[in-house]
Design an enzyme around this catalytic site. Sequence first.
Site, PDB file in Angstrom:
ATOM      1  CG  ASP A   1      89.490  59.308  40.722  1.00 25.59           C
ATOM      2  OD1 ASP A   1      89.988  60.167  39.820  1.00 25.59           O
ATOM      3  OD2 ASP A   1      89.247  59.237  41.828  1.00 25.59           O
TER       4      ASP A   1
ATOM      5  CD  GLU B   1      90.270  64.949  43.046  1.00 20.79           C
ATOM      6  OE1 GLU B   1      90.393  66.014  43.922  1.00 20.79           O
ATOM      7  OE2 GLU B   1      89.080  64.351  42.979  1.00 20.79           O
TER       8      GLU B   1
END
Length: 482
Positions: free
Chosen positions: A78, A145
Site C-alpha cells: 500500500d 502498513e
Amino acid sequence: MRVLENFEPKEVLKYFEEISMIPRGSGNTKALSDYCVSFAKDRGLFVRQDDLGNVIIKKPATKGREQDAGVIIQGHLDMVAEKKTDSVHDFMKDSLKLYVENGFIKAKDTTLGGDDGIAVAYGLAILDSNDISHPSLEVIFTIDEETGMDGARELDMSDICGRYILNLDSEEEGIFVAGCAGGAKVKAIISYRTVMTEGIKCTVRVEGLKGGHSGVEIDKKRGNADIIMARVLREICSHVYIECIGIKGGSKDNAIPRECVAEILVNENNIAEVKNIVNEMDNILRAELLSSDGDISVTMAENGFGAYMVIIPEDFKNILFYLNTIPNGIQNMSADIEGLVETSLNLGILETEDNCMTAVSSVRSSVGSRKKYIMDKLNDIAEKAEGFTEVRGEYPAWEYKRTSKLRELVNKTYRELFGKEPKTNVIHAGLECGYFSEKKPDADIIAFGPDIFDIHTTEERMSIESVERCYRLIKEILKNIH
C-alpha cells in the site's frame, strides 16, 4: 513509450512503472496483490496469498547456494494516497502519472508511492532475474502498513524459513535501520459526577505551542498543552476554590498537543485572584519554555454569570491527580545508540464528555519490558484516581542487537561499493520489522532503501541514481550472504 524505460536499473523501474498503473492506496490493495500472485504463477514460483491479501513468493536457491541460509525480502503493497486540492485524480481507479525531473521520479499532483512501491519493484525484479546469485528467497509483500501494519500483524509465518530479512522500507540511502520502537495507545478513563451550580464561567487557554510528531519531535522537549493545562489548573486550585465544567485538548494520540481549553466556574469575589494566577503561570511557562516554545500563551477570559453543570470537587480532584502524576515525554535514552530516545510517551488526547474524562497516551519504546512498565504505571495511577485504562493498537518493538552478521555484511558491502561510511540507526517509531522479529526471534534483520524525499506528500520524489545504487547493494548482499 514508458516514462522510465530509458533509465537504469531497467528491470526494477519496469516493475515500478507497472505497479504505478495499479491503484494501491491503503485499503485498496487487492488488485496489486492479485498482480503479484499472477506474476509468481506465470513463472512457476510458489505463491501464497492469505485472506487479507498478503503475498508470499518463494524462489529456490541458485545452483551451488542450496546450503546457504535463506533470505527474506520484504516490503508493503500500500501507499499513502494524497493529492493536490485541485487534482481530479481518483485513487480507486486511476493510474499514477509518473514523470522524471532533475533525476527524480515524481507523480503529477499526487503522492508517488515510492514508499513502498520501490520494495515491490525490487522484489519482483529479483524474482524475475536469472543471473543473480542468491540463496533460497522468500519475498513477502504485506498490506496496509500505512494504516496500522495490519498485514504484518496477521501474517502467518509458520512456513517461512529464511534467517535473514531485508526490509526495503526506508528512505535514506546509506542509513541502515537496526531497530525500532514498539508502541501502544493507552486510554485512561475516569468517571465523574456532575452537579448544577452558579458562578462566572471562565475559559482558560493554553496555546501557541509548536507541537509535532510524538516520535520524531519528542526529543525537542516541546511543551504539551494537556500537561501544562493540568499544571495551571492545579496551581489555581491550590489557592482558590474553582469548579470545572470541562477540558479538551489535542486530537491525535501521536501528536504533541499545541492547544488545550478548560472551562471553569469562579466565584465573582475570586476572579481577580484567578486572573493573577493565570498571568503568573503565563510568565513562568514562557520562561521555562523559551527555547522550545517561545510563543506559548496562557490566558483567561470571562464569559458571564450563569448556572452550569460542573464536575463535583472530589472527582475533579481525581482527574487532576491523574493528569499531574502521569509521566510524559522522554523516559529513557538508549545506552547503545547515542542520541536515540529509547522510551517515551505523549498525552495526545484529553477530553471530558458524557461524565467521563478520557486521556489517551501514545507509549513508545525500543525495549519491550520498558514499554510494559510505562503501560502498567499509567494503569496504576488511573486506579489511584478511581479509574482504569484500556490498551489498543499495540505493536512490538524490534530491539537493537549489539551483534549482527547481516549488519556487518551490509555495512562492509556498502563501504566497498560506494566508498562511503554507512550509518546505523534505530528509530523511535514503528516498523513492520517489529512483528517479524516477534514472529521470528532468531532472524537477523536490517532495513534500508533509496533516497525518497517528502514521502506522504504530493511533493514526494525518488532519486533514480539512488534506486540504482540500492539495487547493486541488494544484489551484492545476496551474492555474499551465507
